[in-house]
Design a protein around this motif. Structure first.
Motif, PDB file in Angstrom:
ATOM      1  N   TYR A   1      -4.803   6.737   4.700  1.00 11.50           N
ATOM      2  CA  TYR A   1      -5.362   5.419   4.409  1.00 11.50           C
ATOM      3  C   TYR A   1      -4.228   4.443   4.083  1.00 11.50           C
ATOM      4  O   TYR A   1      -4.140   3.356   4.658  1.00 11.50           O
ATOM      5  CB  TYR A   1      -6.347   5.506   3.239  1.00 11.50           C
ATOM      6  CG  TYR A   1      -6.984   4.192   2.876  1.00 11.50           C
ATOM      7  CD1 TYR A   1      -8.158   3.786   3.486  1.00 11.50           C
ATOM      8  CD2 TYR A   1      -6.403   3.353   1.918  1.00 11.50           C
ATOM      9  CE1 TYR A   1      -8.757   2.569   3.153  1.00 11.50           C
ATOM     10  CE2 TYR A   1      -6.989   2.134   1.587  1.00 11.50           C
ATOM     11  CZ  TYR A   1      -8.160   1.753   2.204  1.00 11.50           C
ATOM     12  OH  TYR A   1      -8.732   0.552   1.868  1.00 11.50           O
ATOM     13  N   ILE A   2      -3.362   4.846   3.180  1.00 11.52           N
ATOM     14  CA  ILE A   2      -2.248   3.978   2.775  1.00 11.52           C
ATOM     15  C   ILE A   2      -1.290   3.757   3.936  1.00 11.52           C
ATOM     16  O   ILE A   2      -0.839   2.639   4.193  1.00 11.52           O
ATOM     17  CB  ILE A   2      -1.528   4.536   1.530  1.00 11.52           C
ATOM     18  CG1 ILE A   2      -2.468   4.416   0.321  1.00 11.52           C
ATOM     19  CG2 ILE A   2      -0.206   3.808   1.279  1.00 11.52           C
ATOM     20  CD1 ILE A   2      -1.956   5.051  -0.943  1.00 11.52           C
TER      21      ILE A   2
ATOM     22  N   LYS B   1      -2.702   1.197   6.292  1.00  5.65           N
ATOM     23  CA  LYS B   1      -2.609  -0.157   5.728  1.00  5.65           C
ATOM     24  C   LYS B   1      -1.179  -0.691   5.850  1.00  5.65           C
ATOM     25  O   LYS B   1      -0.966  -1.871   6.145  1.00  5.65           O
ATOM     26  CB  LYS B   1      -3.059  -0.183   4.263  1.00  5.65           C
ATOM     27  CG  LYS B   1      -4.516   0.139   4.064  1.00  5.65           C
ATOM     28  CD  LYS B   1      -5.400  -0.919   4.678  1.00  5.65           C
ATOM     29  CE  LYS B   1      -6.864  -0.604   4.476  1.00  5.65           C
ATOM     30  NZ  LYS B   1      -7.732  -1.573   5.145  1.00  5.65           N
ATOM     31  N   GLU B   2      -0.193   0.167   5.637  1.00  3.84           N
ATOM     32  CA  GLU B   2       1.208  -0.243   5.769  1.00  3.84           C
ATOM     33  C   GLU B   2       1.526  -0.608   7.215  1.00  3.84           C
ATOM     34  O   GLU B   2       2.229  -1.592   7.472  1.00  3.84           O
ATOM     35  CB  GLU B   2       2.136   0.855   5.262  1.00  3.84           C
ATOM     36  CG  GLU B   2       2.110   1.017   3.755  1.00  3.84           C
ATOM     37  CD  GLU B   2       2.944   2.184   3.250  1.00  3.84           C
ATOM     38  OE1 GLU B   2       3.443   2.984   4.076  1.00  3.84           O
ATOM     39  OE2 GLU B   2       3.098   2.301   2.020  1.00  3.84           O
TER      40      GLU B   2
ATOM     41  N   LYS C   1      -0.925  -7.746  -0.575  1.00  7.93           N
ATOM     42  CA  LYS C   1      -2.032  -6.917  -0.082  1.00  7.93           C
ATOM     43  C   LYS C   1      -1.678  -5.448  -0.267  1.00  7.93           C
ATOM     44  O   LYS C   1      -1.734  -4.660   0.674  1.00  7.93           O
ATOM     45  CB  LYS C   1      -2.299  -7.216   1.387  1.00  7.93           C
ATOM     46  CG  LYS C   1      -2.638  -8.654   1.661  1.00  7.93           C
ATOM     47  CD  LYS C   1      -2.870  -8.892   3.121  1.00  7.93           C
ATOM     48  CE  LYS C   1      -3.207 -10.351   3.355  1.00  7.93           C
ATOM     49  NZ  LYS C   1      -3.801 -10.571   4.655  1.00  7.93           N
TER      50      LYS C   1
ATOM     51  N   PRO D   1      -1.229  -1.828  -0.316  1.00  9.68           N
ATOM     52  CA  PRO D   1      -1.995  -0.683   0.174  1.00  9.68           C
ATOM     53  C   PRO D   1      -2.388   0.282  -0.957  1.00  9.68           C
ATOM     54  O   PRO D   1      -3.456   0.891  -0.905  1.00  9.68           O
ATOM     55  CB  PRO D   1      -1.044  -0.013   1.166  1.00  9.68           C
ATOM     56  CG  PRO D   1      -0.154  -1.120   1.631  1.00  9.68           C
ATOM     57  CD  PRO D   1       0.030  -1.985   0.415  1.00  9.68           C
TER      58      PRO D   1
ATOM     59  N   GLU E   1      -5.396  -1.311  -2.687  1.00  4.75           N
ATOM     60  CA  GLU E   1      -6.577  -1.149  -1.840  1.00  4.75           C
ATOM     61  C   GLU E   1      -7.081   0.291  -1.884  1.00  4.75           C
ATOM     62  O   GLU E   1      -8.280   0.534  -1.961  1.00  4.75           O
ATOM     63  CB  GLU E   1      -6.268  -1.565  -0.405  1.00  4.75           C
ATOM     64  CG  GLU E   1      -6.151  -3.057  -0.220  1.00  4.75           C
ATOM     65  CD  GLU E   1      -6.003  -3.453   1.234  1.00  4.75           C
ATOM     66  OE1 GLU E   1      -6.601  -2.784   2.110  1.00  4.75           O
ATOM     67  OE2 GLU E   1      -5.303  -4.448   1.493  1.00  4.75           O
TER      68      GLU E   1
END
Length: 119
Positions: free
Chosen positions: A30-31, A34-35, A55, A57, A60
């Protein structure tokens, strides 16, 4: 450490991620995704770093998985350590065998013994 073909490293990396425990793998991916999204929209390294703050990650992921930021950070640190260990273990288990010398010796022996070696 054995030298390793750099082409193989991404395969080892993906294999190591796949072997993480399920929850840890989900958070890590997930991270990571996002990156990658932030990398795609950033025009340079400075903007990427700014986006990573704006933003985050990690933030989030913290909200998405309902975990605290310290818990997310700890999971990511553990996941990265496990990935690094799996990759290093794989690389250190590799044994490169130079068949070129063996092949030449076999051809010489076959020729000496009256056998022909055709390729």
């Amino acid at each position: 450490m054995n030298s390793v073909n750099p082409v193989l490293v991404p395969f080892f990396y993906q294999s190591a991620i796949a072997n993480l425990p399920e929850k840890k793998r989900e958070i890590y991916q997930y991270i990571q995704s996002k990156e990658v999204e932030l990398e795609k929209i950033a025009v340079n390294e400075k903007q990427f770093m700014e986006l990573m703050v704006e933003k985050s990650p990690f933030k989030e992921a913290s909200e998405y998985f309902s975990l605290s930021m310290p818990a997310i950070k700890e999971i990511m640190d553990e996941a990265q350590a496990e990935i690094d260990l799996m990759i290093m273990t794989t690389i250190n288990r590799m044994r490169w065998i130079n068949y070129a010398k063996t092949d030449r010796k076999a051809r010489k022996n076959k020729i000496k013994n009256g056998h022909f070696y055709l390729r």
